[in-house]
Design a protein around this motif. Sequence first.
Motif, PDB file in Angstrom:
ATOM      1  N   VAL A  10      -0.659  -8.782  -7.173  1.00  0.00           N
ATOM      2  CA  VAL A  10      -1.532  -7.631  -6.669  1.00  0.00           C
ATOM      3  C   VAL A  10      -2.679  -8.372  -5.817  1.00  0.00           C
ATOM      4  O   VAL A  10      -2.791  -9.424  -5.962  1.00  0.00           O
ATOM      5  CB  VAL A  10      -1.934  -6.845  -7.871  1.00  0.00           C
ATOM      6  CG1 VAL A  10      -1.088  -6.142  -8.814  1.00  0.00           C
ATOM      7  CG2 VAL A  10      -2.932  -7.901  -8.735  1.00  0.00           C
ATOM      8  N   GLN A  11      -3.429  -7.554  -5.279  1.00  0.00           N
ATOM      9  CA  GLN A  11      -4.336  -8.182  -4.250  1.00  0.00           C
ATOM     10  C   GLN A  11      -6.002  -7.560  -4.617  1.00  0.00           C
ATOM     11  O   GLN A  11      -6.132  -6.250  -4.820  1.00  0.00           O
ATOM     12  CB  GLN A  11      -4.103  -7.958  -2.842  1.00  0.00           C
ATOM     13  CG  GLN A  11      -5.029  -8.553  -1.756  1.00  0.00           C
ATOM     14  CD  GLN A  11      -4.660  -8.223  -0.310  1.00  0.00           C
ATOM     15  OE1 GLN A  11      -3.307  -8.172  -0.111  1.00  0.00           O
ATOM     16  NE2 GLN A  11      -5.494  -7.813   0.651  1.00  0.00           N
ATOM     17  N   ILE A  14      -3.268 -12.313  -6.380  1.00  0.00           N
ATOM     18  CA  ILE A  14      -3.209 -12.695  -7.641  1.00  0.00           C
ATOM     19  C   ILE A  14      -1.743 -12.482  -8.467  1.00  0.00           C
ATOM     20  O   ILE A  14      -1.267 -11.304  -8.397  1.00  0.00           O
ATOM     21  CB  ILE A  14      -4.055 -11.744  -8.481  1.00  0.00           C
ATOM     22  CG1 ILE A  14      -5.456 -11.653  -7.719  1.00  0.00           C
ATOM     23  CG2 ILE A  14      -4.087 -12.200 -10.039  1.00  0.00           C
ATOM     24  CD1 ILE A  14      -6.484 -10.590  -8.200  1.00  0.00           C
ATOM     25  N   PRO A  15      -1.107 -13.371  -9.000  1.00  0.00           N
ATOM     26  CA  PRO A  15       0.106 -13.226  -9.444  1.00  0.00           C
ATOM     27  C   PRO A  15       0.087 -12.319 -10.880  1.00  0.00           C
ATOM     28  O   PRO A  15      -0.754 -12.554 -11.610  1.00  0.00           O
ATOM     29  CB  PRO A  15       0.715 -14.675  -9.792  1.00  0.00           C
ATOM     30  CG  PRO A  15      -0.247 -15.578  -9.317  1.00  0.00           C
ATOM     31  CD  PRO A  15      -1.431 -14.725  -8.912  1.00  0.00           C
ATOM     32  N   TYR A  35       9.918  -8.628   0.887  1.00  0.00           N
ATOM     33  CA  TYR A  35       8.699  -7.952   0.096  1.00  0.00           C
ATOM     34  C   TYR A  35       9.057  -6.617  -0.328  1.00  0.00           C
ATOM     35  O   TYR A  35       9.231  -5.700   0.499  1.00  0.00           O
ATOM     36  CB  TYR A  35       7.761  -7.952   1.370  1.00  0.00           C
ATOM     37  CG  TYR A  35       6.426  -6.990   0.779  1.00  0.00           C
ATOM     38  CD1 TYR A  35       6.051  -6.965  -0.467  1.00  0.00           C
ATOM     39  CD2 TYR A  35       5.563  -6.718   1.798  1.00  0.00           C
ATOM     40  CE1 TYR A  35       4.843  -6.357  -0.636  1.00  0.00           C
ATOM     41  CE2 TYR A  35       4.382  -6.197   1.400  1.00  0.00           C
ATOM     42  CZ  TYR A  35       3.965  -6.102   0.086  1.00  0.00           C
ATOM     43  OH  TYR A  35       2.875  -5.370  -0.385  1.00  0.00           O
ATOM     44  N   THR A  36       9.276  -6.529  -1.616  1.00  0.00           N
ATOM     45  CA  THR A  36       9.487  -5.146  -2.119  1.00  0.00           C
ATOM     46  C   THR A  36       8.229  -4.556  -2.538  1.00  0.00           C
ATOM     47  O   THR A  36       7.584  -5.043  -3.718  1.00  0.00           O
ATOM     48  CB  THR A  36      10.575  -5.106  -3.496  1.00  0.00           C
ATOM     49  OG1 THR A  36      11.475  -5.940  -3.234  1.00  0.00           O
ATOM     50  CG2 THR A  36      10.634  -4.022  -4.182  1.00  0.00           C
ATOM     51  N   GLN A  37       7.682  -3.383  -1.787  1.00  0.00           N
ATOM     52  CA  GLN A  37       6.467  -2.975  -2.161  1.00  0.00           C
ATOM     53  C   GLN A  37       6.779  -1.956  -3.317  1.00  0.00           C
ATOM     54  O   GLN A  37       7.656  -1.197  -3.575  1.00  0.00           O
ATOM     55  CB  GLN A  37       5.719  -2.147  -0.986  1.00  0.00           C
ATOM     56  CG  GLN A  37       5.495  -2.959   0.287  1.00  0.00           C
ATOM     57  CD  GLN A  37       5.194  -2.245   1.473  1.00  0.00           C
ATOM     58  OE1 GLN A  37       5.897  -1.518   1.966  1.00  0.00           O
ATOM     59  NE2 GLN A  37       3.906  -2.432   2.045  1.00  0.00           N
ATOM     60  N   ALA A  38       5.663  -2.031  -4.401  1.00  0.00           N
ATOM     61  CA  ALA A  38       5.652  -1.004  -5.448  1.00  0.00           C
ATOM     62  C   ALA A  38       4.327  -1.057  -6.201  1.00  0.00           C
ATOM     63  O   ALA A  38       3.466  -2.062  -6.056  1.00  0.00           O
ATOM     64  CB  ALA A  38       6.487  -1.803  -6.477  1.00  0.00           C
ATOM     65  N   THR A  39       3.995   0.052  -6.794  1.00  0.00           N
ATOM     66  CA  THR A  39       2.726   0.101  -7.572  1.00  0.00           C
ATOM     67  C   THR A  39       2.806  -0.594  -8.556  1.00  0.00           C
ATOM     68  O   THR A  39       3.600  -0.390  -9.574  1.00  0.00           O
ATOM     69  CB  THR A  39       2.307   1.556  -7.652  1.00  0.00           C
ATOM     70  OG1 THR A  39       2.299   2.237  -6.429  1.00  0.00           O
ATOM     71  CG2 THR A  39       1.078   1.758  -8.517  1.00  0.00           C
ATOM     72  N   VAL A  40       2.102  -1.545  -8.846  1.00  0.00           N
ATOM     73  CA  VAL A  40       2.110  -2.515 -10.105  1.00  0.00           C
ATOM     74  C   VAL A  40       1.143  -1.896 -11.187  1.00  0.00           C
ATOM     75  O   VAL A  40       0.110  -1.534 -11.214  1.00  0.00           O
ATOM     76  CB  VAL A  40       1.436  -3.896  -9.815  1.00  0.00           C
ATOM     77  CG1 VAL A  40       1.568  -4.737 -10.958  1.00  0.00           C
ATOM     78  CG2 VAL A  40       2.542  -4.572  -8.849  1.00  0.00           C
ATOM     79  N   THR A  41       1.945  -1.558 -12.431  1.00  0.00           N
ATOM     80  CA  THR A  41       1.325  -1.089 -13.663  1.00  0.00           C
ATOM     81  C   THR A  41       0.147  -1.949 -13.979  1.00  0.00           C
ATOM     82  O   THR A  41       0.465  -3.241 -14.047  1.00  0.00           O
ATOM     83  CB  THR A  41       2.345  -0.751 -14.868  1.00  0.00           C
ATOM     84  OG1 THR A  41       3.244   0.063 -14.278  1.00  0.00           O
ATOM     85  CG2 THR A  41       1.552  -0.220 -16.018  1.00  0.00           C
ATOM     86  N   GLY A  42      -0.906  -1.327 -14.312  1.00  0.00           N
ATOM     87  CA  GLY A  42      -2.207  -2.032 -14.671  1.00  0.00           C
ATOM     88  C   GLY A  42      -2.552  -3.042 -13.670  1.00  0.00           C
ATOM     89  O   GLY A  42      -3.590  -4.114 -14.111  1.00  0.00           O
ATOM     90  N   ALA A  43      -2.418  -2.533 -12.438  1.00  0.00           N
ATOM     91  CA  ALA A  43      -3.169  -3.442 -11.258  1.00  0.00           C
ATOM     92  C   ALA A  43      -4.613  -3.724 -11.473  1.00  0.00           C
ATOM     93  O   ALA A  43      -5.070  -4.828 -10.863  1.00  0.00           O
ATOM     94  CB  ALA A  43      -2.669  -2.777  -9.888  1.00  0.00           C
ATOM     95  N   ALA A  99      -6.578  -3.516 -13.694  1.00  0.00           N
ATOM     96  CA  ALA A  99      -7.115  -4.707 -14.968  1.00  0.00           C
ATOM     97  C   ALA A  99      -6.927  -5.902 -14.379  1.00  0.00           C
ATOM     98  O   ALA A  99      -7.721  -6.739 -14.699  1.00  0.00           O
ATOM     99  CB  ALA A  99      -6.253  -4.160 -16.031  1.00  0.00           C
ATOM    100  N   LEU A 100      -5.671  -6.109 -13.773  1.00  0.00           N
ATOM    101  CA  LEU A 100      -5.352  -7.502 -13.261  1.00  0.00           C
ATOM    102  C   LEU A 100      -6.311  -7.891 -12.317  1.00  0.00           C
ATOM    103  O   LEU A 100      -6.863  -9.203 -12.415  1.00  0.00           O
ATOM    104  CB  LEU A 100      -3.973  -7.571 -12.663  1.00  0.00           C
ATOM    105  CG  LEU A 100      -2.826  -7.496 -13.704  1.00  0.00           C
ATOM    106  CD1 LEU A 100      -1.612  -7.318 -12.887  1.00  0.00           C
ATOM    107  CD2 LEU A 100      -2.638  -8.695 -14.533  1.00  0.00           C
ATOM    108  N   LYS A 101      -6.826  -7.119 -11.183  1.00  0.00           N
ATOM    109  CA  LYS A 101      -7.817  -7.463 -10.357  1.00  0.00           C
ATOM    110  C   LYS A 101      -9.095  -7.856 -10.877  1.00  0.00           C
ATOM    111  O   LYS A 101      -9.706  -8.661 -10.757  1.00  0.00           O
ATOM    112  CB  LYS A 101      -7.907  -6.324  -9.357  1.00  0.00           C
ATOM    113  CG  LYS A 101      -6.546  -6.064  -8.498  1.00  0.00           C
ATOM    114  CD  LYS A 101      -6.604  -4.901  -7.628  1.00  0.00           C
ATOM    115  CE  LYS A 101      -5.229  -4.440  -7.079  1.00  0.00           C
ATOM    116  NZ  LYS A 101      -5.553  -2.927  -6.380  1.00  0.00           N
TER     117      LYS A 101
END
Length: 613
Positions: A136-137, A143-144, A233-241, A243-245
């Motif tokens: 995520v960015q 950020i991994p 590059y497989t674009q996808a909405t990351v669950t909890g993005a 919170a990770l950021k």
Amino acid sequence: MRTRPRPSPGPGPRPGLRLFLSCLLTLTALTAAASTASADTVTPVSDDPLTGSGTVSRTLLTRTDLTSGTSSAPVNDSAFAVPSGAAAPSHTFEGTLTLSGTATGGGFRELTDTYNRTSSADSTWKHLPSVSVTFVQNGSHLIPTVRGLTYTGSGVWNLQTGAGRVWDETSDNGMTRASFPFSLVERNANCVHNGEMTFLFDGTSISQVRYQITQETCDYQKFDMWGQLSATYTQATVTGATALKNAYATEVADRLPTKPISALTTDYPDAGIDTSKFGSGVTAADMTGYGVYVNGVNYTSSCTTRYGSYAFCSDMLLPSYSTAKSAFTSVAAMRLQQLYGSSVASEPVKNWVSETSSSSGDWSNVTLDNTLDMATGNYTSSGYETDESGSTMSNFFAAESYSAKMSSALSFPHKTTPGSRWVYHTSDYFLAARVENNYLQSKAGSSADIYNLVRDDVYTPLHLSPDVLTTERTGNSASGSPFGGYGLFWTQDSIAKVAKLLNNDAGQINGTQVLNSSALASTMQQNSSDRGVTTSGSTAFKYNNGVWALQFTPSSYPQYNCSFYVPFMSGYGGITVAMAPNGATYYYFSDNDEFSWAAAVNETNKINPMCAS
């Protein structure tokens, strides 16, 4: 005269109540909307946004290089760093990066290969394992979603991926540039080989990925590795993005105040500090990095590679080797004593490690404390680290399964009374960690894990980087048993924080005592009646609960008018974390078997004197 009663309003709410409920529903909706907005709000990282124009003078890893070029050798590591003039990224990376052809692609140059691995038919040593990382960015930070050691399934390499950066350069023709650090970690061992990857991307496409490894902390295997591979590059909405950021923004904000080593001369202009003493005594080509924590500031060196300075020095992964004995297994014992009482140190090993009943040695009177002091009375030779270099320990290190490692750890014969003689055995710490783990399970349930206790009760409250919150385990599996005597990882910030807990904060975190104060005082040579055991060898050190100590006396060091001990952690190949009683900690990571740190400790005396005037 009585008034006629009003008609009943029926089953629905009365007009006044309807108004109240309407207002309540409106308020609830607004509160929910505000809550949702709050949950979706991203906290920026402290060094964002990038404010450059994007005009960058780039000659290495240009857009052409990354889109249609090839890799024939490593380049200067500065090509992977955020350059002066970098602009804020115009594209956002969220999804999974997967490299193609890792098993066969790329180049390799051997520098040191003590065990002749790369000359064998197994070419796995010369190539990357499979690499597929979800990011995520947050602003310009990449950020991994998974941090720490990743078991890849490779027969040779495991992987760690660190947080990187993204930015725009005008010469990239509308694409955004990304770069991030990564490390290859030898399977079932603690060697770390550090590198970087970089690529270009936009909303629909991605360039090839350039990678290189030009640095390591590994005494017996050194190499350069490089390549340029196709990727998806497989674009996808990351669950909890979100919170990770936000977690990453907090992580960066929680780092210790940090300055370059050179700032010591400006922060202490009247002390006459010679900054060349820090890092001295170690061959420059074999030095990974060093620092000194003093008076609340972490003064750090750059991280040199064979091709310039590493682009992500603050995130460079550093192996623990035997500093894990001090910072994990010894800390675990102090945590257990704080939770369950000082008698934990006297627990018999045989009560908690069932395999001792069929061992070659005698464990009937050996305690956890004896094991932490490496004074079990079970050994082959009392010579300085003779056993550690022998075949039994070679078998222990090579063993990957729990049963094989335990069998080797218990192979030493009984020689003398427990507590009476120090003999260095890394395997003792595998046993100590097992005692601690099984004791913990008797108190907290069968799902309890001793490393996870230290992680959750000590490392996480200390705000250590998620990159270091894993340990190597038996079976090359996250469900295995922790090695105990090695297998952890640090960053410059993380090791300084661990030393601060032991050397400055008396085992307290935010005012809460997390480590048993009596056990910690003995470990840090603050209890004259418990110095631990005396080591063998040409220099007589003290060794107490996994921490070494060297006594400084006026006869050996005439600049002092008193005697004092400096406790220190030590790691294979050339790793030292020296925690002086003046509150200063000097640490370095290297891999040429050079252990030289007294001059650096003496230099900190100019800031905080060891002895009363």
